[in-house]
Scaffold this active site. Structure first.
Site, PDB file in Angstrom:
ATOM      1  N   HIS A 133       0.537  -1.115   0.207  1.00 60.82           N
ATOM      2  CA  HIS A 133       0.174   0.340  -0.145  1.00 60.82           C
ATOM      3  C   HIS A 133       1.086   0.748  -0.120  1.00 60.82           C
ATOM      4  O   HIS A 133       1.672   1.277   0.291  1.00 60.82           O
ATOM      5  CB  HIS A 133      -0.856  -0.125   0.979  1.00 60.82           C
ATOM      6  CG  HIS A 133      -1.631   0.932   1.192  1.00 60.82           C
ATOM      7  ND1 HIS A 133      -1.447   2.062   1.721  1.00 60.82           N
ATOM      8  CD2 HIS A 133      -2.962   0.703   1.269  1.00 60.82           C
ATOM      9  CE1 HIS A 133      -3.000   2.908   2.263  1.00 60.82           C
ATOM     10  NE2 HIS A 133      -3.930   1.778   1.502  1.00 60.82           N
ATOM     11  N   ASP A 208       3.028  -3.961   7.821  1.00 56.43           N
ATOM     12  CA  ASP A 208       2.503  -3.237   7.733  1.00 56.43           C
ATOM     13  C   ASP A 208       0.974  -4.504   8.000  1.00 56.43           C
ATOM     14  O   ASP A 208       0.872  -5.459   7.096  1.00 56.43           O
ATOM     15  CB  ASP A 208       2.277  -3.413   6.448  1.00 56.43           C
ATOM     16  CG  ASP A 208       1.063  -2.238   5.947  1.00 56.43           C
ATOM     17  OD1 ASP A 208      -0.079  -2.852   6.863  1.00 56.43           O
ATOM     18  OD2 ASP A 208       0.049  -1.913   4.829  1.00 56.43           O
ATOM     19  N   GLN A 211      -4.614  -5.350   6.911  1.00 53.97           N
ATOM     20  CA  GLN A 211      -5.299  -6.533   6.548  1.00 53.97           C
ATOM     21  C   GLN A 211      -5.422  -7.692   7.122  1.00 53.97           C
ATOM     22  O   GLN A 211      -6.288  -8.226   6.315  1.00 53.97           O
ATOM     23  CB  GLN A 211      -5.016  -6.363   5.046  1.00 53.97           C
ATOM     24  CG  GLN A 211      -5.696  -5.443   4.042  1.00 53.97           C
ATOM     25  CD  GLN A 211      -7.395  -4.870   4.102  1.00 53.97           C
ATOM     26  OE1 GLN A 211      -7.488  -5.317   4.223  1.00 53.97           O
ATOM     27  NE2 GLN A 211      -7.216  -2.910   4.323  1.00 53.97           N
ATOM     28  N   LYS A 234     -10.605  -0.956  10.457  1.00 51.51           N
ATOM     29  CA  LYS A 234     -10.807  -1.607   9.885  1.00 51.51           C
ATOM     30  C   LYS A 234     -11.057  -3.132  10.276  1.00 51.51           C
ATOM     31  O   LYS A 234     -10.902  -4.107   9.792  1.00 51.51           O
ATOM     32  CB  LYS A 234      -8.753  -2.085   8.988  1.00 51.51           C
ATOM     33  CG  LYS A 234      -8.997  -1.366   8.112  1.00 51.51           C
ATOM     34  CD  LYS A 234      -7.522  -1.258   6.774  1.00 51.51           C
ATOM     35  CE  LYS A 234      -7.048   0.179   6.586  1.00 51.51           C
ATOM     36  NZ  LYS A 234      -8.217   0.513   5.376  1.00 51.51           N
ATOM     37  N   CYS A 372      -4.990   2.322  -3.779  1.00 55.25           N
ATOM     38  CA  CYS A 372      -3.485   2.877  -2.689  1.00 55.25           C
ATOM     39  C   CYS A 372      -2.739   1.979  -3.476  1.00 55.25           C
ATOM     40  O   CYS A 372      -1.513   1.800  -2.473  1.00 55.25           O
ATOM     41  CB  CYS A 372      -3.405   3.400  -1.130  1.00 55.25           C
ATOM     42  SG  CYS A 372      -4.996   4.460  -1.377  1.00 55.25           S
TER      43      CYS A 372
HETATM   44  C1  LIG Z   1      -1.949  -2.847   2.977  1.00 57.75           C
HETATM   45  C2  LIG Z   1      -2.668  -1.697   4.092  1.00 57.75           C
HETATM   46  N1  LIG Z   1      -1.761  -0.796   4.606  1.00 57.75           N
HETATM   47  C3  LIG Z   1      -2.019   0.147   5.229  1.00 57.75           C
HETATM   48  C4  LIG Z   1      -3.302   1.624   5.013  1.00 57.75           C
HETATM   49  C5  LIG Z   1      -3.362   2.526   5.585  1.00 57.75           C
HETATM   50  O1  LIG Z   1      -4.269   2.254   6.742  1.00 57.75           O
HETATM   51  P1  LIG Z   1      -4.652   3.963   7.143  1.00 57.75           P
HETATM   52  O2  LIG Z   1      -5.853   4.328   6.521  1.00 57.75           O
HETATM   53  O3  LIG Z   1      -6.176   3.527   7.901  1.00 57.75           O
HETATM   54  O4  LIG Z   1      -3.777   4.140   7.785  1.00 57.75           O
HETATM   55  C6  LIG Z   1      -3.999   0.767   4.343  1.00 57.75           C
HETATM   56  C7  LIG Z   1      -5.537   0.988   4.299  1.00 57.75           C
HETATM   57  O5  LIG Z   1      -6.310   1.115   3.367  1.00 57.75           O
HETATM   58  C8  LIG Z   1      -4.133  -0.801   3.948  1.00 57.75           C
HETATM   59  O6  LIG Z   1      -5.017  -2.347   3.268  1.00 57.75           O
END
Ligand SMILES: Cc1ncc(COP(=O)(O)O)c(C=O)c1O
Length: 414
Positions: A133, A208, A211, A234, A372
């Protein structure tokens, strides 16, 4: 929207009882029952979480770690109870290894800024993967720019998995930053295996978990990672909440990135010293109500069986995969063996944005675009996909409604 057809999912899994706990599922969209398949963007919230957050404002609203008065003590206790819930949920060894953030993005930015300062020198390398992401790309690009380091990338196979034969570790690799689960492909990555390889080379590992947290049991000690970031919103919790787990010994060495109240021990006009963990990384007033809500969300998930939820979501994924593949010209992006309930697809002659708009008119919420993950879109040669992402409360009937909606959309748009 569910019927007896849902009994095809795991026996004993009462999806109706779960659905009753989500007030939003009673909403109509364009006069149709809401089918919410955008859980990877943000999940819906059970009533218990909404209540916990509003109860904080209604009964104990006060700042934490500040006052001697009763309300402040209660607010502090409620917030710190949430920290302990999360510690236990991800099996961190100490409660001060849990840092509250506003989400995964904030957690990874903290990691990149602080680790960059601690570890990166000119010529060093940071390794990420091609499915990250933007939140796990851009902070590392910034850190590399600041310190003269280079970003190296693990390539992605046609099925949407890491190509483990081409992991670009070198004697200049300092940090590995990888996603546990891909938000676009649904792939569950072999993080434990790669972390073990990185550790042998003395590379600091950052995961990270945005998900993974809503779907998988996370055990940070078993994974062996140094840092692990996820978002509360999430995982059935409130927006504006998140967690950065860090191994104590590393956190002690990492410099803080934000200065202000609560993160200090002493301040003179010449110099300041830092508070102990985790407060060194928590400058300013936190999102107290949200953190309390997040604690409740985790307790709510624990009261159910995470494995049963994951099995139910997997049944939805298998059904959606089978049915969508009957559509002429439809291609699924992300066909890894190990996946969570996320399905991304493109259809020849149909733009994902138009399809998403038509589905919305039928009350079906999906995500369209690059999610993203622009480098990943480039890897697969597409500008975007339509993505359905499932949660514990979704049903087979809802999947059927989406498939029917896609078929209808294809007829109209081609
Ligand atoms: C794999 C992953 N990393 C990071 C993020 C960023 O999360 P946040 O917008 O809650 O900071 C997301 C959000 O969709 C994501 O799916």
């Amino acid at each position: 929207m569910s019927t007896k057809a849902d009994t095809v999912t795991k026996k004993g899994y009462d999806v109706e009882e779960l659905r009753a706990q989500f007030p939003i599922l009673k909403e109509l969209v364009h006069g149709k029952p809401l089918v919410y398949f955008d859980n990877a963007a943000t999940s819906q919230k059970p009533r218990r979480v909404i209540k916990a957050e509003s109860a904080y404002y209604a009964t104990i609203n006060a700042n934490v770690h500040r006052g001697v008065h009763t309300l402040s003590t209660k607010a502090t206790e409620a917030q710190e109870a949430a920290r302990e819930t999360i510690r236990q949920h991800i099996n961190a060894s100490a409660v001060h290894e849990i840092i509250f953030t506003s989400g995964t993005t904030a957690g990874i930015n903290l990691a990149a800024t602080s680790l960059g300062q601690l570890l990166l020198k000119k010529g060093d390398e940071v390794v990420i993967s091609g499915m990250e992401h933007h939140s796990n790309i851009v902070p590392w690009q910034l850190a590399c720019e600041r310190h003269g380091a280079t970003l190296k990338v693990i390539p992605i196979t046609d099925s949407g998995e890491w190509d483990l034969k081409q992991v670009p570790f070198s004697d200049r690799s300092r940090i590995l930053a990888i996603s546990h689960v891909s938000n676009t492909l649904g792939t569950i990555n072999p993080v434990k295996k790669l972390i073990a390889q990185a550790k042998k080379k003395g590379i600091v590992t950052v995961v990270d978990g945005a998900q993974a947290a809503p779907h998988l049991k996370i055990d940070v000690q078993d994974l062996g990672c140094d840092l692990y970031a996820f978002s509360g919103h999430k995982a059935y919790g409130p927006t504006g909440t998140g967690v950065l787990y860090g191994r104590e010994e590393l956190l002690e060495r990492m410099p803080p990135c934000q200065g202000g109240g609560e993160m200090i021990d002493t301040v003179t006009l010449e110099k300041s010293t830092w508070a102990k963990l985790p407060f060194k990384f928590e400058a300013g007033t936190p999102h107290i109500a949200g953190i309390i809500g997040l604690g409740e969300a985790i307790r709510w998930m624990q009261d159910y069986d995470l494995d049963a939820m994951a099995a139910h979501e997997h049944t939805l994924l298998e059904h959606a995969t089978k049915e969508l593949l009957t559509i002429d010209g439809l291609r699924i992006i992300g066909t890894a063996k190990e996946k969570v309930g996320v399905i991304s697809f493109v259809i020849e002659g149909v733009h994902h944005y138009d399809l998403g708009t038509l589905l919305d008119q039928q009350g079906i919420a999906v995500r369209t675009g690059h999610h993203c993950t622009q480098p990943l879109m480039d890897r697969f040669g597409v500008s975007g996909t339509t993505r359905a992402s499932f949660a514990c409360f979704n049903t087979i009937m809802e999947v059927d409604a989406m498939v029917a909606g896609v078929k209808k959309g294809v007829k109209m748009l081609r």
